[in-house]
Design an enzyme around this catalytic site. Structure first.
Site, PDB file in Angstrom:
ATOM      1  N   ASP A  45      79.770  41.752  50.004  1.00  0.00           N
ATOM      2  CA  ASP A  45      80.221  40.638  49.163  1.00  0.00           C
ATOM      3  C   ASP A  45      80.316  41.093  47.701  1.00  0.00           C
ATOM      4  O   ASP A  45      80.712  40.331  46.828  1.00  0.00           O
ATOM      5  CB  ASP A  45      79.351  39.391  49.335  1.00  0.00           C
ATOM      6  N   SER A  46      79.994  42.383  47.473  1.00  0.00           N
ATOM      7  CA  SER A  46      80.292  42.986  46.169  1.00  0.00           C
ATOM      8  C   SER A  46      81.785  42.876  45.863  1.00  0.00           C
ATOM      9  O   SER A  46      82.198  43.055  44.722  1.00  0.00           O
ATOM     10  CB  SER A  46      79.862  44.458  46.160  1.00  0.00           C
ATOM     11  N   ASP A  84      79.087  41.460  55.222  1.00  0.00           N
ATOM     12  CA  ASP A  84      78.110  40.592  54.556  1.00  0.00           C
ATOM     13  C   ASP A  84      78.337  39.123  54.866  1.00  0.00           C
ATOM     14  O   ASP A  84      79.467  38.618  54.742  1.00  0.00           O
ATOM     15  CB  ASP A  84      78.234  40.759  53.030  1.00  0.00           C
ATOM     16  N   LYS A 112      75.238  41.404  57.779  1.00  0.00           N
ATOM     17  CA  LYS A 112      74.119  41.675  56.870  1.00  0.00           C
ATOM     18  C   LYS A 112      73.779  40.393  56.116  1.00  0.00           C
ATOM     19  O   LYS A 112      74.674  39.672  55.670  1.00  0.00           O
ATOM     20  CB  LYS A 112      74.480  42.798  55.895  1.00  0.00           C
ATOM     21  N   GLU A 114      70.764  38.655  53.194  1.00  0.00           N
ATOM     22  CA  GLU A 114      69.791  39.006  52.157  1.00  0.00           C
ATOM     23  C   GLU A 114      68.585  38.086  52.181  1.00  0.00           C
ATOM     24  O   GLU A 114      68.745  36.858  52.151  1.00  0.00           O
ATOM     25  CB  GLU A 114      70.448  38.899  50.765  1.00  0.00           C
ATOM     26  N   GLU A 181      67.546  47.800  48.272  1.00  0.00           N
ATOM     27  CA  GLU A 181      68.291  48.012  47.019  1.00  0.00           C
ATOM     28  C   GLU A 181      67.376  47.954  45.798  1.00  0.00           C
ATOM     29  O   GLU A 181      66.610  46.982  45.628  1.00  0.00           O
ATOM     30  CB  GLU A 181      69.393  46.934  46.917  1.00  0.00           C
TER      31      GLU A 181
HETATM   32  O1  KIV Z   1      77.700  43.823  48.752  1.00  0.00           O
HETATM   33  C1  KIV Z   1      77.457  45.027  48.785  1.00  0.00           C
HETATM   34  O2  KIV Z   1      78.279  45.872  48.494  1.00  0.00           O
HETATM   35  C2  KIV Z   1      76.113  45.431  49.161  1.00  0.00           C
HETATM   36  C3  KIV Z   1      75.711  46.840  48.869  1.00  0.00           C
HETATM   37  C4  KIV Z   1      75.339  46.954  47.449  1.00  0.00           C
HETATM   38  C5  KIV Z   1      74.629  47.307  49.754  1.00  0.00           C
HETATM   39  O3  KIV Z   1      75.361  44.646  49.652  1.00  0.00           O
END
Ligand code: KIV
Length: 264
Positions: A45-46, A84, A112, A114, A181
């Protein structure tokens, strides 16, 4: 090309063979990364920051991640592909199931999410319903407003103890991979040794089983602020393919991340 599975990652951990992974958001880069030997990709989600220009990941939607997951899957059919679950898309176990289904149907192999032990019920529910899960602890960017900025986590004894406990609880609940992280290297070492599942670090020193970098950070496209853990592999290599190969090689040999990219 034979598809990479989570079984490979477990095997590499047992063999103490480090692996490099990258974020990817489109088919062309995904194809290039797979061709150069990257085995694990993340549609992070970056993308809210790298692609959409936001100052956090919070505005990203499930539809956004699904769109980019479809593109990356087309470009890299053999990579193990993580996607994500964005902010608030797994606030309840039921919501997590609905949204994870969309990402899996878009081509992800694993989702993934968090957070710590509060997610155990969700992890259990997803894994029981055939959705492999990757945890994410330490600096979890969706919690930027709780942390008051993008800060290193687990620095004091209590926070470190809590993080280790969360990691163990999540493993027991069923996560198959953990992203760690921005934590001190010694804490990352403890977590990596305590878990049987592969741990992928970003800003967690060279002690984790694997590394991940946001692709823009690996190419020096950091838009002003360069994180301490980032390294511009393009600067030393001159072209994108060589940069990716250099990144893989440096991770495999434990050269990257170096001391200067780590927190103590
Ligand atoms: O969103 C993302 O790119 C991430 C990485 C920083 C691991 O979660």
């Amino acid at each position: 090309m034979k598809p990479t599975t989570v079984t490979h990652l477990r095997q590499w951990k047992q063999e103490q063979r480090k692996f490099a992974s990258l974020t990817a958001y489109d088919a062309s880069f995904a194809k290039l990364f797979e061709e150069q030997g990257v085995k694990v990709l993340l549609v992070g989600d970056s993308l809210g920051m790298t692609l959409q220009g936001h100052d956090s990941t919070l505005p990203v939607t499930v539809a956004d991640v699904a769109y980019h997951t479809r593109a990356v899957r087309r470009g890299a059919p053999a990579c193990l592909l993580l996607a994500d679950l964005p902010f608030m898309s797994y606030a309840t176990p039921q919501l997590a199931c609905t949204n994870a289904a969309e990402l899996m149907q878009a081509g992800a192999n694993m989702v993934k999410l968090e957070g710590g032990s509060w997610l155990c019920e969700t992890v259990k529910m997803l894994t029981e319903r055939a959705v492999p899960v990757c945890g994410h602890l330490g600096l979890t960017p969706q919690s930027v407003n709780v942390f008051g900025g993008y800060k290193v986590q687990g620095r004091d004894e209590l926070a470190a103890k809590q993080l280790l406990e969360d990691a163990q609880n999540l493993e027991l609940a069923g996560i198959q991979v953990l992203v760690l992280e921005c934590v001190p290297t010694e804490l990352a070492r403890k977590v990596t040794e305590a878990l049987t599942i592969p741990v992928i670090g970003i800003g967690a020193g060279n002690v984790t089983d694997g590394q991940i970098l946001v692709m823009h950070d690996a190419f020096g496209i950091t838009g002003g602020h360069t994180p301490k853990f980032a390294k511009n592999f393009l600067a030393q290599s001159g072209d994108i393919r060589s940069a990716v190969q250099q990144y893989i090689q440096d991770v495999e040999q434990g050269i990257y991340p170096a001391e200067e990219h780590s927190f103590n």
